[in-house]
Design a protein around this motif. Structure first.
Motif, PDB file in Angstrom:
ATOM      1  N   PHE A  52       0.830  -1.214   0.000  1.00 11.71           N
ATOM      2  CA  PHE A  52       0.000   0.000   0.000  1.00 11.71           C
ATOM      3  C   PHE A  52       0.861   1.259   0.000  1.00 11.71           C
ATOM      4  CE2 PHE A  52      -2.881  -3.206   1.878  1.00 11.71           C
ATOM      5  CZ  PHE A  52      -3.870  -3.168   0.911  1.00 11.71           C
ATOM      6  N   ASN A  53       1.890   1.277  -0.860  1.00 14.81           N
ATOM      7  CA  ASN A  53       2.773   2.432  -1.092  1.00 14.81           C
ATOM      8  C   ASN A  53       3.610   2.834   0.109  1.00 14.81           C
ATOM      9  OD1 ASN A  53       1.872   2.739  -3.788  1.00 14.81           O
ATOM     10  ND2 ASN A  53       0.044   3.766  -3.037  1.00 14.81           N
ATOM     11  N   LYS A  54       3.820   1.913   1.054  1.00 16.93           N
ATOM     12  CA  LYS A  54       4.698   2.167   2.200  1.00 16.93           C
ATOM     13  C   LYS A  54       5.772   1.096   2.245  1.00 16.93           C
ATOM     14  CE  LYS A  54       1.324   4.561   5.005  1.00 16.93           C
ATOM     15  NZ  LYS A  54       0.606   4.663   6.253  1.00 16.93           N
ATOM     16  N   SER A  55       7.028   1.530   2.359  1.00 21.98           N
ATOM     17  CA  SER A  55       8.127   0.572   2.417  1.00 21.98           C
ATOM     18  C   SER A  55       7.951  -0.367   3.600  1.00 21.98           C
ATOM     19  CB  SER A  55       9.461   1.307   2.539  1.00 21.98           C
ATOM     20  OG  SER A  55       9.726   2.023   1.353  1.00 21.98           O
ATOM     21  N   VAL A  56       8.222  -1.642   3.363  1.00 22.08           N
ATOM     22  CA  VAL A  56       8.088  -2.656   4.396  1.00 22.08           C
ATOM     23  C   VAL A  56       9.383  -2.733   5.190  1.00 22.08           C
ATOM     24  CG1 VAL A  56       7.699  -5.106   4.829  1.00 22.08           C
ATOM     25  CG2 VAL A  56       6.431  -3.944   3.009  1.00 22.08           C
ATOM     26  N   GLU A  57       9.265  -2.648   6.492  1.00 24.37           N
ATOM     27  CA  GLU A  57      10.423  -2.739   7.380  1.00 24.37           C
ATOM     28  C   GLU A  57      10.622  -4.186   7.810  1.00 24.37           C
ATOM     29  OE1 GLU A  57      10.078  -0.075  10.680  1.00 24.37           O
ATOM     30  OE2 GLU A  57       9.503   1.609   9.421  1.00 24.37           O
ATOM     31  N   ILE A  58      11.866  -4.505   8.147  1.00 26.24           N
ATOM     32  CA  ILE A  58      12.180  -5.831   8.666  1.00 26.24           C
ATOM     33  C   ILE A  58      11.892  -5.823  10.164  1.00 26.24           C
ATOM     34  CG2 ILE A  58      14.006  -7.522   9.011  1.00 26.24           C
ATOM     35  CD1 ILE A  58      15.427  -6.187   6.581  1.00 26.24           C
ATOM     36  N   LYS A  59      10.920  -6.636  10.581  1.00 24.21           N
ATOM     37  CA  LYS A  59      10.606  -6.797  12.004  1.00 24.21           C
ATOM     38  C   LYS A  59       9.785  -8.067  12.178  1.00 24.21           C
ATOM     39  CE  LYS A  59       6.920  -3.344  11.615  1.00 24.21           C
ATOM     40  NZ  LYS A  59       6.390  -2.102  12.115  1.00 24.21           N
ATOM     41  N   ASP A  60       9.504  -8.427  13.434  1.00 22.20           N
ATOM     42  CA  ASP A  60       8.863  -9.711  13.743  1.00 22.20           C
ATOM     43  C   ASP A  60       7.516  -9.907  13.059  1.00 22.20           C
ATOM     44  OD1 ASP A  60      10.975 -10.541  15.258  1.00 22.20           O
ATOM     45  OD2 ASP A  60      10.110  -9.877  17.155  1.00 22.20           O
ATOM     46  N   ASP A  61       6.667  -8.892  13.042  1.00 18.55           N
ATOM     47  CA  ASP A  61       5.327  -9.048  12.480  1.00 18.55           C
ATOM     48  C   ASP A  61       5.233  -8.601  11.017  1.00 18.55           C
ATOM     49  OD1 ASP A  61       5.674  -6.363  12.993  1.00 18.55           O
ATOM     50  OD2 ASP A  61       3.656  -6.033  13.751  1.00 18.55           O
ATOM     51  N   SER A  62       6.377  -8.496  10.363  1.00 18.91           N
ATOM     52  CA  SER A  62       6.441  -8.025   8.982  1.00 18.91           C
ATOM     53  C   SER A  62       6.536  -9.202   8.016  1.00 18.91           C
ATOM     54  CB  SER A  62       7.673  -7.136   8.813  1.00 18.91           C
ATOM     55  OG  SER A  62       7.917  -6.856   7.469  1.00 18.91           O
ATOM     56  N   PRO A  63       5.994  -9.061   6.802  1.00 17.21           N
ATOM     57  CA  PRO A  63       6.195 -10.107   5.794  1.00 17.21           C
ATOM     58  C   PRO A  63       7.650 -10.196   5.335  1.00 17.21           C
ATOM     59  CG  PRO A  63       4.724  -8.388   4.957  1.00 17.21           C
ATOM     60  CD  PRO A  63       5.117  -8.005   6.338  1.00 17.21           C
ATOM     61  N   LEU A  64       8.425  -9.183   5.627  1.00 14.48           N
ATOM     62  CA  LEU A  64       9.841  -9.161   5.263  1.00 14.48           C
ATOM     63  C   LEU A  64      10.653  -9.464   6.517  1.00 14.48           C
ATOM     64  CD1 LEU A  64      11.473  -8.636   2.700  1.00 14.48           C
ATOM     65  CD2 LEU A  64      11.631  -6.240   3.373  1.00 14.48           C
ATOM     66  N   GLN A  65      11.241 -10.648   6.562  1.00 13.53           N
ATOM     67  CA  GLN A  65      11.955 -11.098   7.757  1.00 13.53           C
ATOM     68  C   GLN A  65      13.458 -10.859   7.697  1.00 13.53           C
ATOM     69  OE1 GLN A  65      10.418 -12.444  10.668  1.00 13.53           O
ATOM     70  NE2 GLN A  65       8.805 -11.359   9.569  1.00 13.53           N
ATOM     71  N   SER A  66      13.968 -10.554   6.517  1.00 12.24           N
ATOM     72  CA  SER A  66      15.386 -10.236   6.376  1.00 12.24           C
ATOM     73  C   SER A  66      15.545  -9.294   5.191  1.00 12.24           C
ATOM     74  CB  SER A  66      16.221 -11.504   6.195  1.00 12.24           C
ATOM     75  OG  SER A  66      15.911 -12.134   4.989  1.00 12.24           O
ATOM     76  N   SER A  67      16.762  -8.892   4.947  1.00 15.65           N
ATOM     77  CA  SER A  67      17.065  -7.982   3.843  1.00 15.65           C
ATOM     78  C   SER A  67      16.528  -8.522   2.527  1.00 15.65           C
ATOM     79  CB  SER A  67      18.580  -7.801   3.764  1.00 15.65           C
ATOM     80  OG  SER A  67      18.959  -7.265   2.529  1.00 15.65           O
TER      81      SER A  67
END
Length: 132
Positions: A52-67
């Protein structure tokens, strides 16, 4: 090449085919046959992933778990159905001449030529597995 501004009225070719071009900072000369197209195909990296036009950060509840550089799979919920990728070719010799194409297997039928545009957005995808 010396100087960025070429005076088009100061271009000449001698009998051997050598081209001379005057610029604001000096004289350039070359044989057109010596100019070769580069066969180098630069690696392309995904540089940003957005939901939704917002960069995804790496964190526990994020779909992005690493770089992004170390990620092979991203799992999204059914509500996360608008996402974008930004990408870049690692070639700095002539970045304006790089042309991009992308294809999401299982969604896009053919490659999409995006020209110099370095991002793609997908909306309202059906649940399931797809890959870039």
């Amino acid at each position: 090449m010396i100087g960025g501004d070429i005076n088009l009225s100061s271009v000449a070719r001698n009998k051997d085919g050598l081209i001379f071009m005057g610029s604001t900072e000096g004289l350039n000369y070359f044989y057109p046959s010596d100019i070769k197209l580069s066969s180098f195909i630069p690696p392309v990296l995904i540089t940003d992933f957005q939901i939704f036009n917002k960069s995804v950060e790496i964190k526990d509840d994020s779909p992005l778990q690493s770089s992004l550089f170390n990620t092979n799979e991203i799992k999204l919920s059914h509500t996360q159905n608008v996402f974008s990728f930004q990408f870049a070719a690692l070639d700095y010799t002539s970045p304006n001449s790089i042309q991009y194409a992308y294809k999401m297997e299982g969604f896009d039928n053919d490659w999409i030529n995006s020209g110099s545009r370095r991002f793609v957005t997908y909306t309202n995808l059906n649940p399931g597995n797809i890959s870039l």
